[in-house]
Write an enzyme that holds these catalytic residues in place. Structure first.
Site, PDB file in Angstrom:
ATOM      1  N   GLU A   1       0.858  -1.197   0.000  1.00 64.17           N
ATOM      2  CA  GLU A   1       0.000   0.000   0.000  1.00 64.17           C
ATOM      3  C   GLU A   1       0.886   1.236   0.000  1.00 64.17           C
ATOM      4  O   GLU A   1       1.566   1.530   0.982  1.00 64.17           O
ATOM      5  CB  GLU A   1      -0.906   0.017   1.245  1.00 64.17           C
ATOM      6  CG  GLU A   1      -1.749   1.279   1.330  1.00 64.17           C
ATOM      7  CD  GLU A   1      -2.489   1.443   2.663  1.00 64.17           C
ATOM      8  OE1 GLU A   1      -2.677   0.444   3.382  1.00 64.17           O
ATOM      9  OE2 GLU A   1      -2.862   2.583   2.984  1.00 64.17           O
TER      10      GLU A   1
ATOM     11  N   ARG B   1       0.847  10.320   0.421  1.00 63.23           N
ATOM     12  CA  ARG B   1       1.217  11.328   1.413  1.00 63.23           C
ATOM     13  C   ARG B   1       2.494  12.060   1.021  1.00 63.23           C
ATOM     14  O   ARG B   1       2.993  12.863   1.798  1.00 63.23           O
ATOM     15  CB  ARG B   1       1.458  10.671   2.787  1.00 63.23           C
ATOM     16  CG  ARG B   1       0.222  10.074   3.358  1.00 63.23           C
ATOM     17  CD  ARG B   1       0.459   9.429   4.699  1.00 63.23           C
ATOM     18  NE  ARG B   1      -0.554   8.442   4.923  1.00 63.23           N
ATOM     19  CZ  ARG B   1      -0.604   7.615   5.935  1.00 63.23           C
ATOM     20  NH1 ARG B   1       0.342   7.656   6.858  1.00 63.23           N
ATOM     21  NH2 ARG B   1      -1.564   6.739   6.038  1.00 63.23           N
TER      22      ARG B   1
ATOM     23  N   THR C   1      -4.404   6.298   1.602  1.00 65.06           N
ATOM     24  CA  THR C   1      -4.673   7.716   1.876  1.00 65.06           C
ATOM     25  C   THR C   1      -5.384   8.375   0.695  1.00 65.06           C
ATOM     26  O   THR C   1      -5.105   9.523   0.322  1.00 65.06           O
ATOM     27  CB  THR C   1      -3.376   8.495   2.235  1.00 65.06           C
ATOM     28  OG1 THR C   1      -2.517   7.653   3.030  1.00 65.06           O
ATOM     29  CG2 THR C   1      -3.700   9.731   3.064  1.00 65.06           C
TER      30      THR C   1
ATOM     31  N   LYS D   1     -11.115  -1.060   6.102  1.00 62.72           N
ATOM     32  CA  LYS D   1      -9.963  -0.744   6.937  1.00 62.72           C
ATOM     33  C   LYS D   1     -10.531  -0.279   8.282  1.00 62.72           C
ATOM     34  O   LYS D   1     -11.593   0.352   8.319  1.00 62.72           O
ATOM     35  CB  LYS D   1      -9.176   0.378   6.251  1.00 62.72           C
ATOM     36  CG  LYS D   1      -8.071   1.009   7.073  1.00 62.72           C
ATOM     37  CD  LYS D   1      -7.253   1.926   6.170  1.00 62.72           C
ATOM     38  CE  LYS D   1      -6.280   2.759   7.001  1.00 62.72           C
ATOM     39  NZ  LYS D   1      -5.030   3.040   6.276  1.00 62.72           N
TER      40      LYS D   1
HETATM   41  C1  3PG Z   1      -2.259   4.000   7.955  1.00 65.74           C
HETATM   42  O1  3PG Z   1      -2.494   4.889   7.158  1.00 65.74           O
HETATM   43  O2  3PG Z   1      -2.742   2.880   7.843  1.00 65.74           O
HETATM   44  C2  3PG Z   1      -1.427   4.319   9.136  1.00 65.74           C
HETATM   45  O3  3PG Z   1      -0.771   5.535   8.998  1.00 65.74           O
HETATM   46  C3  3PG Z   1      -0.475   3.251   9.507  1.00 65.74           C
HETATM   47  O4  3PG Z   1      -0.268   3.439  10.847  1.00 65.74           O
HETATM   48  P1  3PG Z   1       1.125   3.158  11.528  1.00 65.74           P
HETATM   49  O5  3PG Z   1       2.085   4.174  10.967  1.00 65.74           O
HETATM   50  O6  3PG Z   1       0.869   3.361  12.996  1.00 65.74           O
HETATM   51  O7  3PG Z   1       1.538   1.758  11.196  1.00 65.74           O
END
Ligand code: 3PG
Length: 216
Positions: free
Chosen positions: A48, A52, A76, A136
Site C-alpha cells: 500500500e 502522502r 490515503t 480498513k
Molecule cells: C495508515 O495509514 O494505515 C497508518 O498511517 C499506519 O499506521 P502506523 O504508521 O501506525 O503503522
C-alpha cells in the site's frame, strides 16, 4: 458478496494476500523499486503506497511498471480525484482512511476496488448500506483496538477488517487471531533511517521476522 461487477479484483483477494500489508510513505521515486523488492524478498505479497508524498503517484507507477506481478495499491485516497489518479498510475486497489458517500458510489464505477476506512459503527453502517463488506479499521489502537473489533463482530458478523494504526510485530498477533480480521497494516516494516541509508537488507530482515511471527 460482490460490491459491483466492474471490479477486476475483489477486496477479499487483496486481504487474502496478507496477512501483513506494509503501509508505505515513499519520498523518492528511485527508492520505490528497491523498497518493493526488499519487502517482496521478505515474504510480502501486497503493497500500500500512501498518497502522502509529492511523488506517491509516480512511486505507484514505477512499481507497477517494473514489478508487474506486484499487487500494489494506493492508500490515503480521500476523494474521487485522487482515486482516479491512483488508478491511472496503476494502483490495483485503493484504500481510504475514511469514507464519504461520494467515494463509495464513485468507486463502484471503477475497475479497481475500494477498501474504505471506518472508525465508528455509523460509518460502518454507511459502508454496508452501499454494499461494502471489507473495511480498513483506522486508527486501530487509538479507537479500541482488538476489543472494539471483537465487539463489532456481534452485530456485524459478516464484516471483515484490515486494522491499521499503531500495529507492529508485537501486537499484530492479537489482531490476526480475531475471526473478523483478515490482515493488518503497518508502517514499521520500512523504517525511515533504513530508507535514508538505502539499507534494503534491513527491510527484508524486518519483514521476514514479521512474516514468520504472523505465521507462527
Ligand atoms: C495508515 O495509514 O494505515 C497508518 O498511517 C499506519 O499506521 P502506523 O504508521 O501506525 O503503522
Amino acid at each position: 458478496m460482490s460490491v459491483t461487477n466492474t471490479w477486476q479484483t475483489q477486496p477479499q483477494e487483496v486481504f487474502a494476500l496478507g496477512p501483513i500489508v506494509p503501509v508505505l510513505v515513499i519520498e523518492h521515486i528511485e527508492d520505490a523499486v528497491p523498497i518493493a523488492k526488499a519487502l517482496i524478498a521478505g515474504g510480502i505479497n501486497v503493497l500500500e503506497v500512501t498518497l502522502r508524498t509529492e511523488n506517491a503517484l509516480d512511486v505507484i507507477r514505477e512499481i507497477a511498471t517494473h514489478i508487474p506481478s506486484a499487487m500494489v495499491g494506493a492508500g490515503t485516497v480521500t476523494n474521487i480525484s485522487l482515486y482516479h489518479q491512483a488508478v491511472d498510475a496503476g494502483a490495483k486497489f485503493v484504500i481510504s482512511p475514511g469514507l464519504t458517500k461520494d467515494l463509495l458510489v464513485a468507486a463502484k464505477e471503477s475497475t479497481v476496488p475500494l477498501i474504505p476506512g471506518i472508525a465508528t459503527i455509523s460509518e460502518l453502517m454507511t459502508g454496508i448500506d452501499a454494499g461494502y463488506d471489507h473495511f480498513k479499521f483506522f486508527p486501530a489502537e487509538a479507537i479500541g483496538g482488538t476489543k472494539a473489533i471483537k465487539s463489532i463482530a456481534g452485530p456485524f458478523p459478516d464484516i471483515t477488517f484490515c486494522p491499521t494504526g499503531g500495529i507492529n510485530v508485537d501486537n499484530m498477533g492479537n489482531y490476526l487471531s480475531l475471526n473478523n480480521v483478515a490482515c493488518i497494516g503497518g508502517s514499521w516494516l520500512v523504517p525511515s533511517d533504513a530508507v535514508a541509508n538505502k539499507d534494503w537488507q534491513r527491510i527484508t530482515d524486518i519483514t521476514k521476522a514479521a512474516v514468520a511471527a504472523a505465521n507462527s
